[in-house]
Scaffold this active site. Structure first.
Site, PDB file in Angstrom:
ATOM      1  N   ASN A  14     -13.931  46.435 -20.815  1.00  0.00           N
ATOM      2  CA  ASN A  14     -13.797  47.713 -21.516  1.00  0.00           C
ATOM      3  C   ASN A  14     -14.975  48.604 -21.123  1.00  0.00           C
ATOM      4  O   ASN A  14     -16.136  48.244 -21.350  1.00  0.00           O
ATOM      5  CB  ASN A  14     -13.776  47.468 -23.022  1.00  0.00           C
ATOM      6  CG  ASN A  14     -13.489  48.724 -23.828  1.00  0.00           C
ATOM      7  OD1 ASN A  14     -14.008  49.801 -23.526  1.00  0.00           O
ATOM      8  ND2 ASN A  14     -12.694  48.598 -24.863  1.00  0.00           N
ATOM      9  N   ARG A  36     -25.354  62.744 -22.350  1.00  0.00           N
ATOM     10  CA  ARG A  36     -26.210  63.618 -21.556  1.00  0.00           C
ATOM     11  C   ARG A  36     -25.449  64.790 -20.940  1.00  0.00           C
ATOM     12  O   ARG A  36     -26.041  65.783 -20.532  1.00  0.00           O
ATOM     13  CB  ARG A  36     -26.882  62.793 -20.439  1.00  0.00           C
ATOM     14  CG  ARG A  36     -27.892  63.525 -19.592  1.00  0.00           C
ATOM     15  CD  ARG A  36     -29.130  63.928 -20.383  1.00  0.00           C
ATOM     16  NE  ARG A  36     -30.088  64.612 -19.539  1.00  0.00           N
ATOM     17  CZ  ARG A  36     -31.115  64.026 -18.914  1.00  0.00           C
ATOM     18  NH1 ARG A  36     -31.300  62.715 -19.056  1.00  0.00           N
ATOM     19  NH2 ARG A  36     -31.949  64.717 -18.174  1.00  0.00           N
ATOM     20  N   HIS A  93     -10.228  52.806 -24.387  1.00  0.00           N
ATOM     21  CA  HIS A  93      -9.718  53.119 -25.722  1.00  0.00           C
ATOM     22  C   HIS A  93     -10.022  54.585 -26.021  1.00  0.00           C
ATOM     23  O   HIS A  93     -11.020  54.907 -26.666  1.00  0.00           O
ATOM     24  CB  HIS A  93     -10.379  52.209 -26.761  1.00  0.00           C
ATOM     25  CG  HIS A  93      -9.758  52.290 -28.123  1.00  0.00           C
ATOM     26  ND1 HIS A  93      -9.663  51.194 -28.946  1.00  0.00           N
ATOM     27  CD2 HIS A  93      -9.220  53.326 -28.819  1.00  0.00           C
ATOM     28  CE1 HIS A  93      -9.090  51.556 -30.084  1.00  0.00           C
ATOM     29  NE2 HIS A  93      -8.816  52.856 -30.024  1.00  0.00           N
ATOM     30  N   ARG A 107      -9.988  58.018 -27.868  1.00  0.00           N
ATOM     31  CA  ARG A 107      -9.757  58.474 -29.236  1.00  0.00           C
ATOM     32  C   ARG A 107      -9.534  59.981 -29.239  1.00  0.00           C
ATOM     33  O   ARG A 107      -9.913  60.665 -28.287  1.00  0.00           O
ATOM     34  CB  ARG A 107     -10.935  58.068 -30.120  1.00  0.00           C
ATOM     35  CG  ARG A 107     -10.945  56.559 -30.405  1.00  0.00           C
ATOM     36  CD  ARG A 107     -12.063  56.162 -31.363  1.00  0.00           C
ATOM     37  NE  ARG A 107     -11.839  54.833 -31.898  1.00  0.00           N
ATOM     38  CZ  ARG A 107     -12.247  53.702 -31.327  1.00  0.00           C
ATOM     39  NH1 ARG A 107     -12.898  53.749 -30.179  1.00  0.00           N
ATOM     40  NH2 ARG A 107     -12.007  52.534 -31.895  1.00  0.00           N
ATOM     41  N   HIS A 163     -15.892  59.132 -26.314  1.00  0.00           N
ATOM     42  CA  HIS A 163     -16.303  58.298 -25.172  1.00  0.00           C
ATOM     43  C   HIS A 163     -15.287  58.503 -24.044  1.00  0.00           C
ATOM     44  O   HIS A 163     -15.430  59.444 -23.279  1.00  0.00           O
ATOM     45  CB  HIS A 163     -16.506  56.822 -25.563  1.00  0.00           C
ATOM     46  CG  HIS A 163     -15.586  56.309 -26.623  1.00  0.00           C
ATOM     47  ND1 HIS A 163     -14.234  56.201 -26.460  1.00  0.00           N
ATOM     48  CD2 HIS A 163     -15.855  55.857 -27.882  1.00  0.00           C
ATOM     49  CE1 HIS A 163     -13.695  55.695 -27.543  1.00  0.00           C
ATOM     50  NE2 HIS A 163     -14.638  55.484 -28.443  1.00  0.00           N
ATOM     51  N   GLU A 217      -5.879  51.085 -24.946  1.00  0.00           N
ATOM     52  CA  GLU A 217      -5.829  50.768 -26.369  1.00  0.00           C
ATOM     53  C   GLU A 217      -5.808  52.050 -27.184  1.00  0.00           C
ATOM     54  O   GLU A 217      -6.392  53.059 -26.775  1.00  0.00           O
ATOM     55  CB  GLU A 217      -7.062  49.967 -26.786  1.00  0.00           C
ATOM     56  CG  GLU A 217      -7.246  48.650 -26.075  1.00  0.00           C
ATOM     57  CD  GLU A 217      -8.509  47.939 -26.531  1.00  0.00           C
ATOM     58  OE1 GLU A 217      -8.596  46.715 -26.297  1.00  0.00           O
ATOM     59  OE2 GLU A 217      -9.404  48.590 -27.105  1.00  0.00           O
ATOM     60  N   THR A 277     -15.470  51.939 -34.646  1.00  0.00           N
ATOM     61  CA  THR A 277     -14.830  50.973 -33.764  1.00  0.00           C
ATOM     62  C   THR A 277     -13.655  50.380 -34.515  1.00  0.00           C
ATOM     63  O   THR A 277     -13.539  50.557 -35.742  1.00  0.00           O
ATOM     64  CB  THR A 277     -15.810  49.870 -33.324  1.00  0.00           C
ATOM     65  OG1 THR A 277     -15.187  49.017 -32.356  1.00  0.00           O
ATOM     66  CG2 THR A 277     -16.272  49.031 -34.505  1.00  0.00           C
ATOM     67  N   HIS A 330     -12.971  41.779 -29.474  1.00  0.00           N
ATOM     68  CA  HIS A 330     -13.876  42.407 -30.436  1.00  0.00           C
ATOM     69  C   HIS A 330     -15.032  41.452 -30.753  1.00  0.00           C
ATOM     70  O   HIS A 330     -14.848  40.425 -31.382  1.00  0.00           O
ATOM     71  CB  HIS A 330     -13.195  42.810 -31.742  1.00  0.00           C
ATOM     72  CG  HIS A 330     -13.931  43.916 -32.451  1.00  0.00           C
ATOM     73  ND1 HIS A 330     -13.658  45.251 -32.246  1.00  0.00           N
ATOM     74  CD2 HIS A 330     -14.960  43.885 -33.313  1.00  0.00           C
ATOM     75  CE1 HIS A 330     -14.471  45.993 -32.982  1.00  0.00           C
ATOM     76  NE2 HIS A 330     -15.281  45.181 -33.637  1.00  0.00           N
ATOM     77  N   ASP A 331     -16.196  41.825 -30.275  1.00  0.00           N
ATOM     78  CA  ASP A 331     -17.444  41.088 -30.517  1.00  0.00           C
ATOM     79  C   ASP A 331     -17.506  39.725 -29.846  1.00  0.00           C
ATOM     80  O   ASP A 331     -18.371  38.901 -30.180  1.00  0.00           O
ATOM     81  CB  ASP A 331     -17.734  40.939 -32.020  1.00  0.00           C
ATOM     82  CG  ASP A 331     -18.126  42.261 -32.654  1.00  0.00           C
ATOM     83  OD1 ASP A 331     -18.456  43.210 -31.921  1.00  0.00           O
ATOM     84  OD2 ASP A 331     -18.114  42.349 -33.907  1.00  0.00           O
ATOM     85  N   GLY A 376     -16.225  44.772 -24.109  1.00  0.00           N
ATOM     86  CA  GLY A 376     -16.937  45.971 -23.708  1.00  0.00           C
ATOM     87  C   GLY A 376     -18.371  46.009 -24.171  1.00  0.00           C
ATOM     88  O   GLY A 376     -19.305  45.881 -23.381  1.00  0.00           O
ATOM     89  N   HIS A 377     -18.579  46.155 -25.472  1.00  0.00           N
ATOM     90  CA  HIS A 377     -19.918  46.401 -26.003  1.00  0.00           C
ATOM     91  C   HIS A 377     -20.919  45.327 -25.590  1.00  0.00           C
ATOM     92  O   HIS A 377     -21.997  45.636 -25.067  1.00  0.00           O
ATOM     93  CB  HIS A 377     -19.869  46.504 -27.531  1.00  0.00           C
ATOM     94  CG  HIS A 377     -21.183  46.805 -28.158  1.00  0.00           C
ATOM     95  ND1 HIS A 377     -21.717  48.069 -28.213  1.00  0.00           N
ATOM     96  CD2 HIS A 377     -22.099  45.989 -28.739  1.00  0.00           C
ATOM     97  CE1 HIS A 377     -22.899  48.031 -28.811  1.00  0.00           C
ATOM     98  NE2 HIS A 377     -23.153  46.777 -29.134  1.00  0.00           N
TER      99      HIS A 377
END
Length: 238
Positions: A7, A18, A43, A45, A50, A70, A100, A190-191, A213-214
């Site tokens: 992701n 920036r 993903h 939104r 992002h 997503e 999230t 997720h996580d 991703g994160h």
């Protein structure tokens, strides 16, 4: 072997903080594939804080593995998916202002709506996946929508992993087994991270794909992008 979809939302977050086009999300996706990613996840939104809709269009032109989009199937999202026609769309019931994703679908209450959306996407040959909490009671209704896959929402597993991984993973195993009985394939995300990923992949039956991703992008700050992707791939090898 379970596939790794990277992701790249956090790449876009850094760019947007920036202005300009550094880092470039298309370059990040191409590098991720070159370094071993077996798919690219985004993903978008509605506020485009992002990944932007234009990013999705640009990525469709160059991603050679699998593009997974997503999102909550609001009108603008549905139009984007129908235009881009990714390999996979993952339906996530997140609010427009959610930081999230924080819950899976109640497929019982939303079965008719999801059935309509799934049929629309599948009419274009797009594989569909429904974001689901680890609760077997939602599996039958998910299967009734005609979806190809479910994606298990793994935040509760990641949160409880350190205090007792066997208890943390139990509802995921039960839900996955139920899904397999209904002929559904299984994704997760997720996580998930380098600490908890291997056990999850080894223990949950029928796991086709994880999207990360994160944690992966955060690890890459210290370990390097290529090395990090290889380390995550290593956790998925049985």
């Amino acid at each position: 072997m379970t596939k790794l979809s990277v992701n790249i939302n956090k790449i876009a977050t850094l760019r947007n903080s920036r202005g300009g086009d550094t880092p470039n999300v298309v370059r990040a996706a191409l590098d991720a594939e070159r370094f071993g990613a077996q798919g690219i996840t985004v993903h978008p939104r509605p506020d485009e804080r992002h990944i932007r809709y234009s990013d999705v269009r640009d990525l469709k032109k160059v991603v050679s593995t699998e593009l997974n989009i997503e999102g909550n199937p609001i009108e603008s999202f549905v139009e984007l998916v129908m235009e881009v026609q990714p390999a996979q769309v993952t339906l996530v019931p997140d609010a427009h202002d959610a930081v999230t994703s924080n819950a899976g679908w109640d497929t019982i209450s939303h079965r008719d709506f999801l059935t309509e959306i799934v049929a629309l996407f599948r009419s274009k040959g797009i594989r569909t996946s429904i974001f689901l909490d680890p609760d077997p009671k939602f599996v039958e209704a998910a299967a009734a929508t005609g979806t190809d896959r479910i994606e298990l929402y793994t935040e509760s597993y990641a949160r409880a992993y350190a205090s007792g991984r066997e208890a943390a993973i139990a509802p995921f195993v039960e839900t996955a087994r139920r899904a397999l009985q209904y002929g559904l394939e299984i994704n997760a995300g997720h996580d998930l991270n380098l600490e908890n990923l291997r056990y999850f992949a080894e223990t949950v039956p029928g796991l086709q794909e994880v999207s990360i991703g994160h944690a992966l992008i955060s690890d890459a700050l210290y370990l390097g992008f290529e090395n990090t992707i290889q380390l995550y791939r290593k956790q998925l090898r049985k």
